[in-house]
Design an enzyme around this catalytic site. Structure first.
Site, PDB file in Angstrom:
ATOM      1  CG  ASP A 166      -2.026   0.980   1.168  1.00 19.06           C
ATOM      2  OD1 ASP A 166      -2.332   1.450   0.051  1.00 19.06           O
ATOM      3  OD2 ASP A 166      -2.593   1.309   2.219  1.00 19.06           O
ATOM      4  CG  ASP A 189      -0.599   5.809  -1.799  1.00 25.53           C
ATOM      5  OD1 ASP A 189      -1.247   5.045  -2.542  1.00 25.53           O
ATOM      6  OD2 ASP A 189      -1.139   6.570  -0.962  1.00 25.53           O
TER       7      ASP A 189
END
Ligand code: ATP
Length: 375
Positions: free
Chosen positions: A262, A266
């Site tokens: 995650d 990003d």
């Protein structure tokens, strides 16, 4: 499977099989919160335009703040049951941090869907597009994120949460790593790499978490040994963050556990241009959901400023996945039209504010639609 241009056709990457679903395409539409109200309709229009003569039947299902207002929960059973009957889903972002207190600390709507349907692979390409100023020009990698366990304590348990407080001053969280989950995500990554540039980087933190992330690393290496054409190396997650900034163009497929994936995705999305251009697909062996890598961006919601690129490209990934399952070249062509039109639009300098441009969400979407029709 993802090709070098970011095209996704992951059903063989995930399962080695393709399905045999037939009939008109029925897609679930989950609008979500914040900029979801702008980028989801924009993506729907784009898919309709690209699908041309093969109309898509859209089924809108309640989720997020609107569902709290109408059904008393951000993810009603009606939505989960409805999804099970559809071919694929497009999920807008949700702003679960803004939900009333009683819904915070429970699984987010996206997390509920991923857990309920066992969407174990989260495939997140990060690609620097011509025409977009990128901190790492030339970046063209895919982060394959294990989506079902790891450090996300809220989805690790059969019942209850893996995060708990034995006393008001002590908080604990349980991480889960299983051989089965490590194996299947490693196969996804290796099969993907075999169709791209043939390199897999396994990201872990086995120097301080030798049992959990060490198992992840070791199982990935065992699986990679079954793919003679695939080169494999390993990196600690902290070093990997630095490598992405310094030489992010060197990586092909990066496989890692849930939370590392995650965070790194990003970072990679932003380094390749903007979070607004980073797509993702959540998939199991039999179902798939398009979902932009970014969140609900409440700071710009309702202002016609959101970049719909990430969700449009996520929808193209979904169409490719469906094309493979259904052996439907028309869907693959529709996916290709979306990707080309988005890339051409960006290359022509039509850009939303996150990319330093002046185009509104609506203008960007119109330009993409016009380019699809021109092809
Ligand atoms: P989440 O935790 O749900 O991922 P977040 O609050 O961490 O969400 P995002 O909502 O993903 O973060 O976005 C962070 C910032 O990036 C936003 O505040 C917004 O300024 C920008 N951003 C994200 N997505 C877009 C987009 N599609 N278009 C333009 N700007 C965006």
């Amino acid at each position: 499977m993802l090709s070098n241009d970011g095209r996704v056709n992951p059903s063989s990457a995930i399962t080695g099989q393709s399905g045999s679903a037939t009939g008109p395409l029925r897609l679930g539409l989950l609008v979500g919160d914040g900029i979801g109200r702008e980028i989801v309709p924009a993506t729907r229009r784009t898919v309709d335009t690209a699908a041309g003569g093969a109309p898509v039947e859209w089924v809108e299902l309640p989720i997020g703040a609107d569902a709290i207002a109408s059904h008393g929960t951000p993810i009603p059973d009606e939505t989960l049951d409805g999804l099970a009957r559809l071919d694929g889903w497009i999920l807008g972002p949700h702003d679960s941090a803004a939900y009333p207190e009683e819904f915070r600390g429970t699984l987010t709507p996206g997390g509920r869907i991923r857990k309920r349907f066992g969407l174990y692979a989260n495939i997140r390409p990060a690609r620097a597009f011509p025409g977009v100023r990128a901190a790492v020009p030339g970046m063209d990698l895919v982060i394959v994120r294990e989506n079902s366990e790891g450090f996300y304590a809220d989805r690790n348990m059969h019942t209850g949460s893996g995060e708990f407080m034995p006393t008001p001053d002590v908080a604990l969280a349980v991480a889960v790593f299983t051989r089965r989950a490590c194996e299947r995500i490693a196969h996804t990554a290796c099969a993907l790499a075999a169709h791209r540039r043939g390199a897999v980087t396994v990201v872990h933190k086995a120097n301080v978490l030798p049992l959990t992330t060490g198992l992840f690393r070791d199982v990935c290496l065992e699986v990679a040994a079954q793919y003679p054409g695939v080169r494999v190396d390993t990196e600690h997650v902290d070093a990997m963050a630095a490598h992405l900034v310094r030489r992010g163009a060197d990586f092909d497929v990066v496989v890692t556990e849930n939370m590392f994936g995650d965070i790194l995705s990003d970072l990679a999305g932003e380094l390749s241009g903007s979070l607004g251009t980073a797509p993702s697909l959540n998939a199991s062996d039999s179902q798939a959901m398009a979902q932009a890598a970014h969140g609900a961006a409440p700071d710009i919601a309702g202002r016609n400023r959101a970049n719909p690129t990430a969700l449009m490209l996520s929808a193209a990934m979904l169409l490719d996945w469906l094309a493979s399952r259904r052996a439907d070249d028309g869907l693959a062509r529709a996916a290709g039209r979306i990707r080309s039109a988005v890339a051409d639009t960006l290359a022509a300098g039509v850009a939303t504010a996150d990319l330093g441009g002046l185009a509104s969400t609506a203008e960007f979407t119109e330009t993409v639609g016009a380019r699809i029709l021109r092809r």
